[in-house]
Design an enzyme around this catalytic site. Sequence first.
Site, PDB file in Angstrom:
ATOM      1  N   ARG A  78       0.844  -1.191   0.000  1.00 21.97           N
ATOM      2  CA  ARG A  78       0.000   0.000   0.000  1.00 21.97           C
ATOM      3  C   ARG A  78       0.880   1.242   0.000  1.00 21.97           C
ATOM      4  NH1 ARG A  78      -2.095   1.201   4.253  1.00 21.97           N
ATOM      5  NH2 ARG A  78      -1.312  -0.458   5.572  1.00 21.97           N
ATOM      6  N   TYR A 217      -1.425  -3.674  -6.765  1.00 21.60           N
ATOM      7  CA  TYR A 217      -1.139  -4.486  -5.570  1.00 21.60           C
ATOM      8  C   TYR A 217      -2.145  -4.289  -4.434  1.00 21.60           C
ATOM      9  CZ  TYR A 217       1.917  -7.362  -2.677  1.00 21.60           C
ATOM     10  OH  TYR A 217       2.441  -8.395  -1.944  1.00 21.60           O
ATOM     11  N   LYS A 226      -9.470  -2.127   1.994  1.00 20.02           N
ATOM     12  CA  LYS A 226      -9.144  -0.951   2.815  1.00 20.02           C
ATOM     13  C   LYS A 226      -9.905   0.296   2.349  1.00 20.02           C
ATOM     14  CE  LYS A 226      -6.023  -3.427   5.014  1.00 20.02           C
ATOM     15  NZ  LYS A 226      -6.327  -4.002   6.342  1.00 20.02           N
ATOM     16  N   HIS A 246     -10.901  -1.954  11.869  1.00 16.48           N
ATOM     17  CA  HIS A 246      -9.783  -2.791  11.428  1.00 16.48           C
ATOM     18  C   HIS A 246      -9.586  -3.896  12.476  1.00 16.48           C
ATOM     19  CE1 HIS A 246      -5.293  -2.872  10.048  1.00 16.48           C
ATOM     20  NE2 HIS A 246      -6.015  -3.741   9.386  1.00 16.48           N
ATOM     21  N   SER A 268       0.123  -3.398  12.573  1.00 18.41           N
ATOM     22  CA  SER A 268       0.750  -4.477  11.806  1.00 18.41           C
ATOM     23  C   SER A 268       1.901  -5.108  12.607  1.00 18.41           C
ATOM     24  CB  SER A 268       1.245  -3.958  10.465  1.00 18.41           C
ATOM     25  OG  SER A 268       2.116  -2.873  10.684  1.00 18.41           O
ATOM     26  N   CYS A 270       1.772  -7.606  14.693  1.00 18.35           N
ATOM     27  CA  CYS A 270       1.411  -8.114  16.026  1.00 18.35           C
ATOM     28  C   CYS A 270       0.780  -9.499  15.951  1.00 18.35           C
ATOM     29  CB  CYS A 270       0.461  -7.156  16.728  1.00 18.35           C
ATOM     30  SG  CYS A 270       1.253  -5.639  17.272  1.00 18.35           S
ATOM     31  N   GLY A 271       0.566 -10.029  14.757  1.00 18.24           N
ATOM     32  CA  GLY A 271       0.031 -11.382  14.614  1.00 18.24           C
ATOM     33  C   GLY A 271      -1.481 -11.446  14.708  1.00 18.24           C
ATOM     34  N   THR A 273      -3.714 -12.017  12.307  1.00 21.49           N
ATOM     35  CA  THR A 273      -4.224 -13.199  11.592  1.00 21.49           C
ATOM     36  C   THR A 273      -3.972 -14.468  12.402  1.00 21.49           C
ATOM     37  OG1 THR A 273      -4.000 -12.111   9.466  1.00 21.49           O
ATOM     38  CG2 THR A 273      -4.061 -14.514   9.428  1.00 21.49           C
ATOM     39  N   ASP A 293      -9.473  -9.466   9.545  1.00 19.51           N
ATOM     40  CA  ASP A 293      -8.979  -8.115   9.238  1.00 19.51           C
ATOM     41  C   ASP A 293      -9.976  -6.988   9.495  1.00 19.51           C
ATOM     42  OD1 ASP A 293      -6.818  -6.509   8.392  1.00 19.51           O
ATOM     43  OD2 ASP A 293      -7.711  -6.285   6.413  1.00 19.51           O
ATOM     44  N   ARG A 386       2.101 -12.123  -0.117  1.00 17.33           N
ATOM     45  CA  ARG A 386       0.741 -12.419   0.357  1.00 17.33           C
ATOM     46  C   ARG A 386       0.186 -13.731  -0.160  1.00 17.33           C
ATOM     47  NH1 ARG A 386      -1.621  -8.290   3.813  1.00 17.33           N
ATOM     48  NH2 ARG A 386       0.069  -6.779   3.882  1.00 17.33           N
TER      49      ARG A 386
HETATM   50  O1  TSX Z   1       1.411 -13.817  16.075  1.00 18.78           O
HETATM   51  C1  TSX Z   1       2.024 -13.791  17.121  1.00 18.78           C
HETATM   52  N1  TSX Z   1       1.340 -13.944  18.303  1.00 18.78           N
HETATM   53  C2  TSX Z   1      -0.140 -14.054  18.311  1.00 18.78           C
HETATM   54  C3  TSX Z   1      -0.535 -15.436  18.092  1.00 18.78           C
HETATM   55  C4  TSX Z   1      -1.747 -15.900  18.287  1.00 18.78           C
HETATM   56  N2  TSX Z   1       3.383 -13.614  17.102  1.00 18.78           N
HETATM   57  C5  TSX Z   1       4.110 -13.380  15.848  1.00 18.78           C
HETATM   58  C6  TSX Z   1       4.173 -11.882  15.616  1.00 18.78           C
HETATM   59  C7  TSX Z   1       4.630 -11.510  14.261  1.00 18.78           C
HETATM   60  C8  TSX Z   1       3.504 -11.472  13.259  1.00 18.78           C
HETATM   61  C9  TSX Z   1       4.068 -13.631  18.287  1.00 18.78           C
HETATM   62  N3  TSX Z   1       5.381 -13.459  18.547  1.00 18.78           N
HETATM   63  C10 TSX Z   1       3.403 -13.793  19.502  1.00 18.78           C
HETATM   64  C11 TSX Z   1       2.000 -13.977  19.523  1.00 18.78           C
HETATM   65  O2  TSX Z   1       1.392 -14.154  20.582  1.00 18.78           O
HETATM   66  N4  TSX Z   1       4.331 -13.727  20.499  1.00 18.78           N
HETATM   67  C12 TSX Z   1       5.513 -13.526  19.896  1.00 18.78           C
HETATM   68  C13 TSX Z   1       6.820 -13.408  20.608  1.00 18.78           C
HETATM   69  C14 TSX Z   1       7.443 -14.790  20.681  1.00 18.78           C
HETATM   70  C15 TSX Z   1       8.184 -15.234  19.618  1.00 18.78           C
HETATM   71  C16 TSX Z   1       8.730 -16.517  19.653  1.00 18.78           C
HETATM   72  C17 TSX Z   1       8.518 -17.323  20.758  1.00 18.78           C
HETATM   73  C18 TSX Z   1       7.768 -16.858  21.824  1.00 18.78           C
HETATM   74  C19 TSX Z   1       7.225 -15.584  21.778  1.00 18.78           C
HETATM   75  N5  TSX Z   1       9.086 -18.597  20.733  1.00 18.78           N
HETATM   76  C20 TSX Z   1       9.684 -19.264  21.751  1.00 18.78           C
HETATM   77  O3  TSX Z   1       9.808 -18.746  22.817  1.00 18.78           O
HETATM   78  C21 TSX Z   1      10.142 -20.631  21.467  1.00 18.78           C
HETATM   79 MN    MN Z   2      -5.217  -5.088   7.929  1.00 20.00          MN
END
Ligand code: TSX
Ligand code: MN
Length: 603
Positions: A78, A217, A226, A246, A268, A270-271, A273, A293, A386
């Site tokens: 974007r 894209y 969006k 969002h 973005s 933070c996981g 999905t 989303d 993606r």
């Molecule tokens: O998506 C994530 N979540 C939510 C999951 C339901 N991620 C990935 C973020 C990038 C998109 C995370 N990363 C989460 C999380 O809850 N926590 C972390 C941090 C983390 C990374 C690796 C480990 C632990 C925590 N692994 C080990 O300790 C082995």
């Molecule tokens: Mn989004």
Amino acid sequence: MQFNTPLDKWTSNPQLISWITENIALLSPKKVHLCDGSQEEYDALMHQMVSQGKAIKLDEKKRPNSFLFLSNPDDVARVEECTFICSKKKIEAGPTNNWEEPEEMKKRLKELFSGSMEGRTMYVIPFSMGPLGSNIAHIGVQITDSEYVVCNMRIMTRMGKKVLDVLKNDRFVPCLHSVGYPLKDNQEDIKWPCSPENRYIVHFPEERSIFSFGSGYGGNALLGKKCFALRIASVMARDEMWLAEHMLIMGITNPEGKRKYFAAAFPSACGKTNLAMLAPSLPGWKVEVVGDDIAWMKIGKDNTLRAINPEAGFFGVAPGTSYETNPNAMKSIEKNSIFTNVAHTEKEVDVWWEKMTKAPPSDLIDWYGKKWDSGSEKPAAHPNSRFTAPISQCPIIDPSFEDPEGVPISAIIFGGRRDGVIPLVYEAFDWTHGTLLGAGVSSQTTAAAKGQVGKLRHDPFAMLPFCGYNMGDYFAHWLNIGKQTSSDKLPKVFYVNWFRKDDAGNFIWPGFGENIRVLKWMFERTEGINNADETPIGYLPKKDAIDISGLKIPSNSMEILLSVDKKAFYDEMLDQEKYFEMFEDHFPNELKEMLSKIKKALK
Ligand code: TSX
Ligand code: MN
């Protein structure tokens, strides 16, 4: 003009007929294709793109009916700097949006779009955002000259003839898109036509229309997502007293079989999905996905906040997705999927991206289409590569996914990526405080491409690039929504931080499937269970209230995760207060007062 089917047989909607007719004159396409949304239409377009060299068909046994696209390296994400909210008055767009005078912008767009589809086919795509006929759903029609867009829209929205049957003679949101690469005098086409030096993603909130030029894209080109479902819909939502957010929507069922729905907004990286499709580690708990989303929410007949997912597909970031981190996403993309800018294997043609498997395959072609060697410091897949896949293929799709009434929301979760200060979880005192939590959403940066790593970025409600009007007024709208129903019917509001680190720089909370333990505490809070302590910043879990049974973590971890350093949190409040100054008198007094109250309690 050559049509695939006669216009008057396809629709009798007068607004639609005149909009199509005017645009044929403006765009000068070679042909017009009115989409029916059928599998045959999709297959034919994919076949055409493969034979033109625009798409790579993946191995039919490994990944049936799936295709890979490699974009122009200058058209990979974007483009916020090319995104405009053209309200009549600048103050209506507010301090967080690019604004230009609508008539000036219309003039520029007219020049850009004039003849921009020469030598190409103009596709017309009717689509519904939300279950067909739901009174929370809305209809749009996109004109585009990109076959890639047509195929993605078929996965991401409810698309085709069935939408026109519901639309009848009603209004729709017109979405005009061109990649800006006309083919003059039988000029040959290229792999990913676009016009990166001339990109405009433009919204006219008062007339509820969208114009996108120069990019093929993602959010720049799939205008239902969006542009419509967030930027234009946020304006519609303000005017009609609902919410366009969002947010993911997830169903959570406890071991007794009681199901509740949560919505959650994160910036973005933070996981979001991953959370939407969580595979819970606690026995007896189940998570199901309504959306990953976007959430459209309206107070229903039963006075609860009802949410639908306006989308029908996932358009997810590929890198980092694996059978370990998100098995349900991996299963959703096993077939009938589109991949963009990921790497692929040369022998048996299949996709790959960073962290999909522990070690990369030996025969990789990177997203530029070049041989990749494992010693390379450049990733094989683009960091913003993606997958596009139908939600219906997700093994944990929620049974109410298609419910036109929407699902009742019991909790709203905000969050951000913070290595300190913010506890694992806390709950807002009330809706006003919850609105302040949303307004205060901020996250530390991860990708080096976006400036320094670890820098704090404010992203109110994770809506910073997506709010179609003055964000100060948007905060006020949230407060207004809270006044439309009784407090016992409103969702409880929480803030989470999965990313707190210890002094050695390691993540303290294991995250991923273990997050169910935090969701379980929230579930209990929405049941009215007294498992929280009142603190200056909100309600925090009582000691031992978060179920850590079977979890191997150091004994003092929970104390650290739930600790609040008053001085550090006070400084956090000062930083937010400073950030909110930009909204001037559009920032609601009610939030100012709440912030002062919390500051006082922390002193
Ligand atoms: O998506 C994530 N979540 C939510 C999951 C339901 N991620 C990935 C973020 C990038 C998109 C995370 N990363 C989460 C999380 O809850 N926590 C972390 C941090 C983390 C990374 C690796 C480990 C632990 C925590 N692994 C080990 O300790 C082995
Ligand atoms: Mn989004």
